[in-house]
Design an enzyme around this catalytic site. Structure first.
Site, short mmCIF file in Angstrom:
data_model
loop_
_atom_site.label_atom_id
_atom_site.label_comp_id
_atom_site.label_asym_id
_atom_site.label_seq_id
_atom_site.Cartn_x
_atom_site.Cartn_y
_atom_site.Cartn_z
CD GLU A 1 -12.61 -5.10 4.79
OE1 GLU A 1 -13.09 -4.83 4.38
OE2 GLU A 1 -11.24 -6.16 5.24
CG ASP A 7 -7.00 -0.06 -2.00
OD1 ASP A 7 -6.96 1.26 -1.11
OD2 ASP A 7 -7.27 -1.00 -1.78
CG ASN A 19 -8.53 2.41 0.99
OD1 ASN A 19 -7.61 3.21 0.94
ND2 ASN A 19 -9.19 1.96 0.68
CG ASN A 63 -6.79 1.82 4.92
OD1 ASN A 63 -6.00 0.05 5.44
ND2 ASN A 63 -7.39 1.33 3.94
CD GLU A 116 -2.55 0.58 0.16
OE1 GLU A 116 -2.91 2.21 -0.56
OE2 GLU A 116 -4.30 0.39 -0.33
#
Length: 281
Positions: A117, A192, A144, A98, A16
């Site tokens: 989640e 995302d 995100n 995140n 990520e």
């Protein structure tokens, strides 16, 4: 079809957060669940890997050197001498960090989500250099991609399960007037991480979509780059001229991962990126 290249062959569980660091000429990227911070120098090919104190959602350059980290229990600072300290410590059981992004004013907009989640279990918060934190959005599920238009007047945002890229009006007072920019159709994956280019177009990686899409400022889909890795997670422009699009990928949850799942990919000369502000803290 645009040809991709493998920048770094890796097996990141949840790759990520690609971020270009102009001060060092390196790309930063993460393995959130592997608690790893990677760097990659595209000129020399040199790579480094270091362990982070907790699951890490984002790592961004600071104006004075070092990094700001979005971690499970809050936001921390990594000084140039590798000293770590908390800037904003707010542990919530069952929740983790995140994606995050630095706004035009140098503040960090840091997202969270529940490990399970659960719907509405996450947030988006604005953290300034003195550690002041303010929740900007609550009732978020998987916070995100976040980014700003070239003129700084719009903010783009993804709460992944909504399947939308949303846009807000943005100024020094905050964000308002949320509306959809684009919606990813059923079966094409989930939005995302994202990046905004110099033309104001929004590039978004598609989880379970094996692709990166570019949407124009009016929400028109005008480019799709297909990739062999189904869990495409985020993208960012990097390289000395900000023309190469780096893409992170994940292996987590795949019964038979593609050999490149978890690697850092790159599309050379994909477009023209925007210089990103450093965190003012």
């Amino acid at each position: 079809m645009t040809a991709y290249e493998v920048a770094v062959a890796a097996e990141a569980t949840l790759g990520e957060g690609p971020t270009w660091d102009p001060a060092t000429g390196r790309l930063l990227w993460l393995d959130i669940l592997g608690m790893r911070l990677h760097t990659y120098d595209p000129v020399t090919g040199r790579r480094t890997v270091r362990t982070t104190p907790q699951h890490v959602g984002a790592a961004k350059p600071r104006a004075g050197g070092g990094l700001v980290l979005n971690l499970r229990d809050g936001v921390g600072l990594l000084d140039p001498d590798d000293t770590f300290r908390w800037l904003h410590h707010e542990p919530v059981p069952g929740r983790r960090a995140n994606d995050a992004a630095v706004a035009p004013d140098g503040s960090l907009w840091a997202g969270t989500m529940r490990y399970d989640e659960a719907t509405g279990g996450g947030t988006l918060s604005r953290i300034t250099g003195d550690g002041t934190a303010r929740t900007v959005l609550d009732d978020v599920t998987v916070s995100n991609g976040t980014g700003w238009s070239p003129d700084g007047r719009l903010m783009y945002y993804v709460d992944t399960p909504t399947r939308r890229v949303d846009v807000f009006d943005y100024d020094s007072e905050g964000i308002r007037n949320r509306r959809p920019l684009a919606e990813v159709e059923e079966g094409a994956g989930y939005p995302d991480g994202l990046a905004v280019d110099a033309d104001g177009c929004v590039w978004v990686a598609l989880w379970d979509g094996g692709a990166v899409r570019r949407y124009t400022p009016d929400g028109t889909l005008d480019r799709v780059i297909s990739l062999p890795t189904p869990r495409t997670t985020a993208c960012a422009f990097g390289g000395p001229t900000l023309t190469d699009l780096y893409i992170t990928t994940a292996r987590t949850g795949l019964d038979v991962p593609h050999p490149l799942s978890g690697s850092l990919l790159v599309i050379p000369n994909a477009g023209k990126g925007l210089p990103q502000p450093a965190f003012a803290g």
